[in-house]
Design a protein around this motif. Sequence first.
Motif, PDB file in Angstrom:
ATOM      1  N   ARG A 198      49.441  15.285 -48.041  1.00 32.74           N
ATOM      2  CA  ARG A 198      48.989  13.904 -48.227  1.00 32.74           C
ATOM      3  C   ARG A 198      48.979  13.196 -46.882  1.00 32.74           C
ATOM      4  NH1 ARG A 198      49.285  12.149 -53.556  1.00 32.74           N
ATOM      5  NH2 ARG A 198      50.359  13.570 -54.984  1.00 32.74           N
ATOM      6  N   GLY A 199      48.118  12.200 -46.780  1.00 32.38           N
ATOM      7  CA  GLY A 199      48.093  11.395 -45.568  1.00 32.38           C
ATOM      8  C   GLY A 199      49.489  10.862 -45.280  1.00 32.38           C
ATOM      9  N   GLY A 200      50.015  11.098 -44.086  1.00 34.96           N
ATOM     10  CA  GLY A 200      51.368  10.664 -43.745  1.00 34.96           C
ATOM     11  C   GLY A 200      52.370  11.796 -43.694  1.00 34.96           C
ATOM     12  N   GLN A 201      52.007  12.966 -44.253  1.00 34.28           N
ATOM     13  CA  GLN A 201      52.954  14.085 -44.282  1.00 34.28           C
ATOM     14  C   GLN A 201      52.847  14.985 -43.053  1.00 34.28           C
ATOM     15  OE1 GLN A 201      52.118  15.847 -48.119  1.00 34.28           O
ATOM     16  NE2 GLN A 201      53.698  14.627 -49.145  1.00 34.28           N
ATOM     17  N   GLY A 202      51.937  14.657 -42.145  1.00 30.57           N
ATOM     18  CA  GLY A 202      51.898  15.404 -40.881  1.00 30.57           C
ATOM     19  C   GLY A 202      51.097  16.694 -40.923  1.00 30.57           C
ATOM     20  N   MET A 203      50.044  16.752 -41.745  1.00 33.70           N
ATOM     21  CA  MET A 203      49.257  17.981 -41.807  1.00 33.70           C
ATOM     22  C   MET A 203      48.439  18.193 -40.535  1.00 33.70           C
ATOM     23  SD  MET A 203      50.094  19.486 -44.528  1.00 33.70           S
ATOM     24  CE  MET A 203      51.700  18.813 -44.087  1.00 33.70           C
ATOM     25  N   LYS A 204      47.906  17.106 -39.972  1.00 31.80           N
ATOM     26  CA  LYS A 204      47.190  17.224 -38.707  1.00 31.80           C
ATOM     27  C   LYS A 204      48.133  17.746 -37.630  1.00 31.80           C
ATOM     28  CE  LYS A 204      44.851  14.333 -35.245  1.00 31.80           C
ATOM     29  NZ  LYS A 204      44.394  12.983 -34.909  1.00 31.80           N
ATOM     30  N   THR A 205      49.355  17.213 -37.639  1.00 30.19           N
ATOM     31  CA  THR A 205      50.362  17.660 -36.661  1.00 30.19           C
ATOM     32  C   THR A 205      50.712  19.126 -36.885  1.00 30.19           C
ATOM     33  OG1 THR A 205      51.208  15.423 -36.592  1.00 30.19           O
ATOM     34  CG2 THR A 205      52.630  17.140 -35.700  1.00 30.19           C
ATOM     35  N   ALA A 206      50.838  19.520 -38.155  1.00 28.45           N
ATOM     36  CA  ALA A 206      51.155  20.923 -38.455  1.00 28.45           C
ATOM     37  C   ALA A 206      50.078  21.834 -37.869  1.00 28.45           C
ATOM     38  CB  ALA A 206      51.270  21.128 -39.964  1.00 28.45           C
ATOM     39  N   GLY A 207      48.805  21.440 -38.075  1.00 29.84           N
ATOM     40  CA  GLY A 207      47.697  22.231 -37.539  1.00 29.84           C
ATOM     41  C   GLY A 207      47.749  22.294 -36.027  1.00 29.84           C
ATOM     42  N   ARG A 208      48.088  21.176 -35.429  1.00 25.84           N
ATOM     43  CA  ARG A 208      48.132  21.141 -33.959  1.00 25.84           C
ATOM     44  C   ARG A 208      49.289  21.978 -33.411  1.00 25.84           C
ATOM     45  NH1 ARG A 208      45.967  16.131 -30.710  1.00 25.84           N
ATOM     46  NH2 ARG A 208      43.974  15.941 -31.720  1.00 25.84           N
ATOM     47  N   ILE A 209      50.435  21.909 -34.095  1.00 30.82           N
ATOM     48  CA  ILE A 209      51.573  22.719 -33.631  1.00 30.82           C
ATOM     49  C   ILE A 209      51.222  24.203 -33.713  1.00 30.82           C
ATOM     50  CG2 ILE A 209      53.929  23.439 -34.203  1.00 30.82           C
ATOM     51  CD1 ILE A 209      54.448  20.518 -35.110  1.00 30.82           C
ATOM     52  N   LEU A 210      50.675  24.606 -34.866  1.00 35.21           N
ATOM     53  CA  LEU A 210      50.332  26.024 -35.018  1.00 35.21           C
ATOM     54  C   LEU A 210      49.239  26.424 -34.026  1.00 35.21           C
ATOM     55  CD1 LEU A 210      50.980  28.569 -36.690  1.00 35.21           C
ATOM     56  CD2 LEU A 210      49.016  27.988 -38.135  1.00 35.21           C
ATOM     57  N   GLY A 211      48.233  25.545 -33.857  1.00 30.89           N
ATOM     58  CA  GLY A 211      47.152  25.836 -32.914  1.00 30.89           C
ATOM     59  C   GLY A 211      47.681  26.011 -31.501  1.00 30.89           C
ATOM     60  N   THR A 212      48.546  25.110 -31.098  1.00 31.18           N
ATOM     61  CA  THR A 212      49.107  25.186 -29.741  1.00 31.18           C
ATOM     62  C   THR A 212      49.978  26.430 -29.584  1.00 31.18           C
ATOM     63  OG1 THR A 212      48.995  22.806 -29.465  1.00 31.18           O
ATOM     64  CG2 THR A 212      50.561  23.952 -28.071  1.00 31.18           C
ATOM     65  N   ALA A 213      50.725  26.774 -30.638  1.00 33.11           N
ATOM     66  CA  ALA A 213      51.566  27.977 -30.571  1.00 33.11           C
ATOM     67  C   ALA A 213      50.701  29.232 -30.406  1.00 33.11           C
ATOM     68  CB  ALA A 213      52.441  28.080 -31.821  1.00 33.11           C
ATOM     69  N   PHE A 214      49.624  29.315 -31.192  1.00 34.03           N
ATOM     70  CA  PHE A 214      48.679  30.432 -31.033  1.00 34.03           C
ATOM     71  C   PHE A 214      48.126  30.461 -29.599  1.00 34.03           C
ATOM     72  CE2 PHE A 214      47.639  30.976 -35.714  1.00 34.03           C
ATOM     73  CZ  PHE A 214      47.737  32.362 -35.726  1.00 34.03           C
ATOM     74  N   PHE A 215      47.731  29.294 -29.120  1.00 30.32           N
ATOM     75  CA  PHE A 215      47.117  29.194 -27.788  1.00 30.32           C
ATOM     76  C   PHE A 215      48.085  29.689 -26.721  1.00 30.32           C
ATOM     77  CE2 PHE A 215      45.456  26.368 -24.232  1.00 30.32           C
ATOM     78  CZ  PHE A 215      44.282  27.086 -24.058  1.00 30.32           C
TER      79      PHE A 215
END
Lengths: 307, 416
Positions: free
Chosen positions: A9-26
């Motif tokens: 849900r908006g506010g639960q940090g899903m965009k952040t989750a995607g960014r953390i995983l993306g950066t970790a992969f990178f």
Amino acid sequence: MYRIRFHGRGGQGMKTAGRILGTAFFREGYEVQDAPRYGAERRGAPIFAFVRADKNPILERGIIRRPDLAVVADDTLAPVPAAGVLAGVDAHTLMLINTHEAAETWRQRLALPGRVLVLPASAEVEDRAALPQVGAACAGAAARLVGVIGRDALERAIRQELGHLGEAVLADNLAVALHAFDLMADEAGSLTERPPQIADAWQPPDWIEIPFEGADISAPAIHGALTSELMQTGLWRTLRPVIDRDRCNRCWWVCSTFCPDSAIRVDGEGNPHIDYDHCKGCLVCLAQCPPHAIRAVPEHSEQGGGA
Amino acid sequence: MNRVLITGNLAAAWGARLADIDYCPAFPITPQTEIIETLAAWIDKGEMPGRLVTLESEHAMVTAAGAAAATGVRVFSATSSQGLLYALEMLYTVAGWRAPFVLVNVSRGLSAPITLEPDHNDILAARDSGFLQIHCATCQEVLDSVLMAYRLGEDPAVRLPVLVNLDGFYLSFTREPVAIPDPAVVREFLPPFDPGTIRFRASAPESQAVAVLSGGPYSYFRYEMHLAARNGLAAYDRIAAELEARFGRAWPAVEAYRCEDAELLFVMMGSFATKAKAAVDSLRAAGWRIGLLRPRLLRPFPEAAFRRWMAGKRGAAVIDQNISLGSGGVLYTEVTAAIHGQPAMPLLTSFIGGLGGRDIPPEEFFEMARIARDAAERGQAPPPRLLYTADELRETRKLQVLAKVERARLSGGEQP
């Protein structure tokens, strides 16, 4: 290519989750594409984020139609069609659900064709739109399931993405994410890539010719009043306003006037009634009620459990 | 060179920062706002010089951009969709001032009905304005294209403003690895703006936007803009070669992906063209000889590159993410005009898809390849095809029910 979707849900940090995983992969040497997709861009409304990672440049774009991993941060969303959690989920798809219930329960409830894993939900909170660090937990668990991301890369990714929020927030998120990473140790590498698509056979698209229709039908006009009644925005609500009849002084106008969605009706005796199909849970009524006759109740407990 | 994960919007902002812009008139609009927010934050923190001013509308913003450019400083601005159209009058006007600057457009479909998702009808509405146009398919390309756009527009043989286009959401809000070049190397590629005769100084009055009341002078001035735009073709090739030599990245006026031995081609522009590349790979894995042609430069239109790449091919599927209402795909028309009357050209089939951000899945690319191949074998093109499925019409019908269309039908007297 790895294809991962995060649902929340908006506010639960899903965009952040995607960014953390993306950066970790990178950081682990992968080419990466990550993006959030908002519908209504509102706290509490269903949103998702996606991550693609590959050793080669990524040519695919847009929504992931067939995920290798679908992470569900808020299990109350799983059965909501508008959230699209189950879109394109097949036998290859690993589901990770943040929940108090058992994996088998969800597998049967949603008739899931693939494996289901549970991310044990952290302590319950009142407002589901603000589940603490749930985004970091999802990212940490997903990183371990992929199996090619080290603890160190995850930690550095979180520092990079959340460092600007200050040491305290960073420390909380690190602890939660690394705990989730460790919890998934037995399942490291459970997530597998699909083979590259070869166009030797395909299901032809079900294309049609759109028929001509007169402007009375084909103009994008709304011909009836109150059609928004049919859009049940109540599912965005994470906190439910509940009226205490004993304290309500039947002023007949304050809560109903301040409600921005006209979701409070007052009857002939001056009693207000909340339309829960459309109340979005903004709690303006609670703030405005002079005798404090409205309280907020967590929506998930009101719905009789869930997680 | 520092390789980082950033959105297309950040890449556009980095392009402006590395170009050492002097002035940025700004007005926010989804999905462009992140560009000006980023520049505003950098300028506010002293991380880059320059002046950013928020204007009261896009119309004023483009006027301010053109006026500032006419004083001889380096100007950057960005908009999207309705904002670009609100500024349309001034796009034509400031282009006529012959003062170069760069305007980034984040593509988004046009109203009505209003949407936030991308297609190219906004940027194509500015096709004939005198602005040159560069269309991007990746975030890296956005950054590099902003730098190229300054070189192109500021070329003394061109001296026109340039639009750089990126797709909303698919690039604007999507992070990809982007190499941020070293500012010192950028300065070698793009030195400080030498405005030449473009100036506005105290005690030296200049007047822009003069009136001419007969066709003779008017035709002269407008045709000179056309000739300047055409000069952009050679200038672009030179600039692209130099960028490749310095940064190791090739951005030709027309990108050709796996086209050398191809019999069939996809022709597409914008970020969805990378999906076409993925489809090319899948089709090639199944034995198809197919490639992708992607115009990056739309104005001036690189006909020669199209003729060179299309000669000897059998068929091509031209996929337009736009629709000229009452005609069809704009790119299809442009490519048809470019190859008409030339020898050994492929048969073109026209498809329209991706309107309002509508996805194009791999199977639709495969099917378009099949249709283009069959049409080439028969020697006759089928009518243009809108990519639209029965499911999508069912979804639309549900919305129409919500909108009470059936009530309108009843009141129209079709039924008793």
